[in-house]
Structures are given as structure tokens and as C-alpha cells.
Motif scaffolding. Structure first.
Motif, mmCIF file in Angstrom:
data_model
loop_
_atom_site.group_PDB
_atom_site.id
_atom_site.type_symbol
_atom_site.label_atom_id
_atom_site.label_comp_id
_atom_site.label_asym_id
_atom_site.label_seq_id
_atom_site.Cartn_x
_atom_site.Cartn_y
_atom_site.Cartn_z
ATOM 1 N N VAL A 6 0.803 -1.227 0.000
ATOM 2 C CA VAL A 6 0.000 0.000 0.000
ATOM 3 C C VAL A 6 0.836 1.278 0.000
ATOM 4 O O VAL A 6 0.374 2.323 -0.431
ATOM 5 N N GLU A 7 2.089 1.196 0.467
ATOM 6 C CA GLU A 7 2.927 2.395 0.498
ATOM 7 C C GLU A 7 3.588 2.674 -0.855
ATOM 8 O O GLU A 7 4.198 3.729 -1.030
ATOM 9 N N GLN A 8 3.469 1.762 -1.813
ATOM 10 C CA GLN A 8 4.115 1.965 -3.119
ATOM 11 C C GLN A 8 3.246 2.864 -3.991
ATOM 12 O O GLN A 8 2.663 2.437 -4.993
ATOM 13 N N ALA A 9 3.180 4.129 -3.596
ATOM 14 C CA ALA A 9 2.214 5.043 -4.193
ATOM 15 C C ALA A 9 2.411 5.202 -5.699
ATOM 16 O O ALA A 9 1.452 5.087 -6.476
ATOM 17 N N ALA A 10 3.636 5.467 -6.124
ATOM 18 C CA ALA A 10 3.876 5.718 -7.550
ATOM 19 C C ALA A 10 3.541 4.477 -8.380
ATOM 20 O O ALA A 10 2.917 4.569 -9.447
ATOM 21 N N GLU A 11 3.925 3.304 -7.868
ATOM 22 C CA GLU A 11 3.678 2.052 -8.594
ATOM 23 C C GLU A 11 2.187 1.747 -8.670
ATOM 24 O O GLU A 11 1.689 1.268 -9.693
ATOM 25 N N ILE A 12 1.467 2.011 -7.577
ATOM 26 C CA ILE A 12 0.020 1.748 -7.594
ATOM 27 C C ILE A 12 -0.678 2.703 -8.564
ATOM 28 O O ILE A 12 -1.581 2.305 -9.308
ATOM 29 N N ALA A 13 -0.240 3.952 -8.578
ATOM 30 C CA ALA A 13 -0.836 4.913 -9.511
ATOM 31 C C ALA A 13 -0.594 4.464 -10.954
ATOM 32 O O ALA A 13 -1.506 4.526 -11.800
#
Ligand code: AMP
Ligand code: GLY
Length: 425
Positions: free
Chosen positions: A48-55
């Protein structure tokens, strides 16, 4: 319609379960998900903390909406990344998530905007913190400033215990970097309730309230946890208290956040102490409560998908009123032995399908995983959420425990008295 749910707990499974029932028939994908979410659609391995990858995942999958479950994803800036890519997101920006990510920010904000909360002071050194206690009355409330998974609060009955808590947080870093600063505040008497409002930056619409049980053991004893069970409605949260909460807490906060350049989008969760002179704010969370959300999802009759999309797009003012089932709902958290200190993971769980088949029961997955041979195993502290709805609260409680009864899991434990306070009145 395609929706990406971010998170892996019972809250996210409950949101997915509800969204999957939408007449819009959305495709539900999630990251990192859990076995419950995996039954609803594809899951991905991003944390959940992998913001750029999730986006980037959301853009690649061309999702119509991202729903942020946990505060850590919001605090990592997921909504900000999604905004630059033009993907609608239900959940706050990093700047708006400060309401939960920093208790010092939240308290100072409350003072700026006249939101009723306990008197407090912020410290980063132990000597001044301990000196401040000299002028206050016990019990003392000592909180790590940052995110600590609901565990960064100590209520100390004596000066000695308070001094020890200050040492543990500031020197021994019991809660890690979250304890670089502490907030010491006055103890608020009363009964707690969790209240939720949907926000689109401009408009807030009230949802309903729930009460949870924060302590690990029966009788509300033992260490604080993320929550061992919940029920909704909360009998102490009358319509009058709801209106006071909207007028005195939610709306000033929404206006203040906008005025300070941090418009709040998502669900604003007010942890409240209800006393004779009205509701006081204990804390804000920038997400649904877990396990409160599970009871809300069981009671919501409206289609959740267009509502969350409207919030994400700033269109809540035009959204139709939300309808609720009048019947009470309850969640019993089934946790791994050792939770909250050292949950024992890996134990085998059988009978979840049997529990799901009990009338009025739905089991949500939280900390579970399926192993290579297809067995379900414990993979976290809070592992399953056995939820039930009933004509009365007692009926809902009975059904939930009937569900618990048919789950075969020697590695787990649950409280046997969820909703006792409401049942006693
Ligand atoms: P928090 O993480 O701030 O919600 O605190 C965890 C729990 O500690 C709350 O749910 C309350 O039970 C208790 N608590 C926190 N602050 C106070 C306060 N000022 N007065 C009384 N109880 C509190
Ligand atoms: N159950 C309380 C929380 O989610 O913080």
C-alpha cells in the motif's frame, strides 16, 4: 466500470463485497488484496505504500476509480500521484492525511478552527513533558505523534506510569519514528463512538455511527488493539449528537481544510467521546474504521459505487441520499493467538465457508493467506471478521457467534462479549 481497492484488511474486503453488488457491475481489482478480495477479482502484489507504482497500475488498468483503504497509502501520497495521472481517487491527499498522520497537526488544527477536543501540549523532550504532568490531573493521556496502527496511545493512571510511557515513546522509540514527538492531553470522560462522513473537499454527507471494542479481552480489559469487534447503530449516537457532530466537528473541519489549501476528499472518521455536554473529538482518521466499516457495509442499502465516485469527483452535493438497513449489524474479530503483541501466524483455518453459510452471516477476510496446497492460514493479527445482521442487536450477536462457532481454528481467539454495553442498556 473498473475499481481498484488498495489494502488487504477486513475493511477492504467489506468495501469490495459491497462494491461488487453494484448494479453497475464493476470489475473489482485490488492490491495487495487478500483471499477474500481475490475471490472478487484479480489482485496485485504492490504494497500500500508503493504510491507511484500503484498509480501506474491504476493508469495501466484504466480504472475508473481507486478506493484507498488504509491511512498509510494516503500518507504515502497515492491520491497525489493519481491526480497527476487523472485517475479519480476516493481518499485524501498526503497533505489532507496529516489530520491522522500527525496528532500534533490535528490538535493545532482543532484550536485554529474551534473544533472541541481535549486540552493538550506537544513535546519532543522528556524533561518538559514530565514537568507538564505536574500541573495536570490523572489519568494522563500520552500519544505518539505519528502513525502507530492505533497502538500509540497510553492512558496512565499514575505519574510513575506516565513517566515510563514518556521514556518508552521518546527514548526507547517503542512506536518508532512516530514517537519523535508526543502529545499529552487531558482525559475525556464519556462513552466512545466512531462516526463517519463522506467528503469531496466541499461537501460532507453524514454516514452512520458504530462503536468498537479497542481492548483485546472480554470486559474491555487488556491491551489496546486496532479493534476487536464493532456494532452499528451506536445507541449513544442519537440524531442530536449526529447533528452536533456535523455542525461542530465535521463541517468546520471541511471548511478549515479547504481554507488551508488541503481540501479533504474521502471518508472523515471522527473518533468521539460523547459526554453530557456533547461530542468531543478524540482523534480524526482519514479512512473507514476497521472493523466499523464492516458493520456499515452490512447496513448500507444504497449502491456504494456511484457515491464513492461522486466524492472522488467533487460531486457529492448532487448525490442522492444514502439509505440504510434499520437492522443492527455486528462484527466479531477473530484474531491470531498472541495478538496484539506477538500474533502467531501460519496456523490453519477451516470452516470459513460453513460460517458464511450461516443465515445472516458474512465472513470477511483480514489477515489470511492461501498456501500452495489451498489451505487457508493466518497471516496477520486480526485474521477474520465474522459479521451478522439481525432484527435486534441480540439476534445479530447470536448469529455472529454462531458463525464463529463453526470455524475450526485452534490458533485463533475472539472476544465473547461484543456489543455488551449496548445489550446491557
Ligand atoms: P486514539 O488512537 O487517539 O484514538 O486513542 C486510542 C484510544 O485511547 C481511544 O479510542 C480512547 O479509548 C483512548 N483515548 C485517547 N485519547 C483519550 C482522551 N483524551 N481521553 C480519554 N480516552 C482517550
Ligand atoms: N477501529 C478503529 C480504527 O479503525 O482506527
Amino acid at each position: 466500470m473498473k475499481i481498484l481497492i488498495v489494502g488487504s484488511g477486513g475493511r477492504e474486503h467489506a468495501l469490495g463485497w459491497k462494491l461488487a453488488q453494484s448494479p453497475l457491475a464493476p470489475e473489482i481489482i485490488s492490491t495487495p488484496g487478500n483471499p477474500g478480495l481475490a475471490a472478487l477479482g484479480r489482485t496485485f502484489a504492490l504494497k500500500v505504500e508503493q504510491a507511484a507504482e500503484i498509480a501506474a497500475l491504476a493508469a495501466r488498468e484504466q480504472v475508473d476509480l481507486v478506493v484507498i483503504g488504509p491511512e498509510s497509502a494516503a500518507a504515502a501520497g497515492l491520491a497525489d500521484h493519481l491526480k497527476t495521472l487523472g485517475v479519480p481517487c476516493f481518499g485524501p491527499s498526503k497533505a489532507a492525511a496529516e489530520l491522522e498522520a500527525s496528532k500534533a497537526f490535528m490538535k493545532e488544527f482543532c484550536v485554529r478552527h474551534g473544533v472541541p477536543t481535549a486540552e493538550y501540549k506537544v513535546f519532543d523532550d522528556a524533561i518538559h513533558a514530565k514537568a507538564y504532568l505536574g500541573g495536570r490531573e490523572p489519568p494522563f493521556v500520552i500519544k505518539a505523534d505519528g502513525l502507530a496502527a492505533g497502538k500509540g496511545v497510553v492512558i496512565a493512571e499514575t505519574r510513575a506510569a506516565a513517566d515510563e510511557a514518556i521514556n518508552e515513546i521518546l527514548f526507547l522509540r517503542k512506536f518508532g519514528a512516530a514517537g519523535q514527538r508526543i502529545v499529552i492531553e487531558d482525559f475525556l470522560p464519556g462513552e466512545e463512538a466512531s462516526f463517519f462522513a463522506l467528503c469531496d473537499g466541499e461537501t460532507a454527507i453524514p454516514l452512520i455511527a458504530a462503536q468498537d471494542h479497542k481492548r483485546a479481552y472480554d470486559g474491555d480489559k487488556g491491551p489496546n488493539t486496532g479493534g476487536m469487534g464493532a456494532y452499528s447503530p451506536a445507541p449513544i449516537f442519537t440524531d442530536t449528537v449526529r447533528d452536533q457532530t456535523m455542525e461542530q466537528i465535521i463541517l468546520p473541519t471541511l471548511r478549515g481544510m479547504k481554507a488551508e489549501g488541503r481540501p479533504f476528499v474521502g471518508v472523515l472518521f471522527a473518533g468521539l467521546m460523547i459526554s453530557a455536554d456533547g461530542p468531543k473529538l478524540i482523534e480524526f482518521n482519514v479512512r473507514f474504521g476497521d472493523p466499523e466499516c464492516q458493520t456499515l457495509m452490512r447496513r448500507m442499502k444504497s449502491d456504494l459505487a456511484p457515491i464513492l465516485l461522486a466524492a472522488a469527483k467533487g460531486e457529492l452535493a448532487q448525490a442522492p441520499a444514502i439509505e440504510w438497513d434499520a437492522r443492527p449489524a455486528v462484527t466479531v474479530v477473530y484474531a491470531a493467538q498472541g495478538y496484539p503483541d506477538e500474533p502467531l501466524t501460519g496456523s490453519v483455518i477451516r470452516g470459513v465457508e460453513r460460517a458464511d453459510a450461516v443465515e445472516n452471516v458474512v465472513v470477511f477476510h483480514a489477515g489470511t493467506r492461501t498456501d500452495d496446497t489451498g489451505l487457508l492460514r493466518a497471516a496477520g493479527g486480526r485474521v477474520l471478521n465474522v459479521t451478522a445482521i439481525g432484527d435486534t442487536l441480540q439476534a445479530a450477536v447470536n448469529s455472529a457467534y454462531a458463525g464463529v462457532q463453526v470455524i475450526d481454528w485452534p490458533g485463533g481467539f475472539c472476544r465473547r462479549d461484543i456489543a455488551w454495553r449496548a445489550l446491557a442498556t
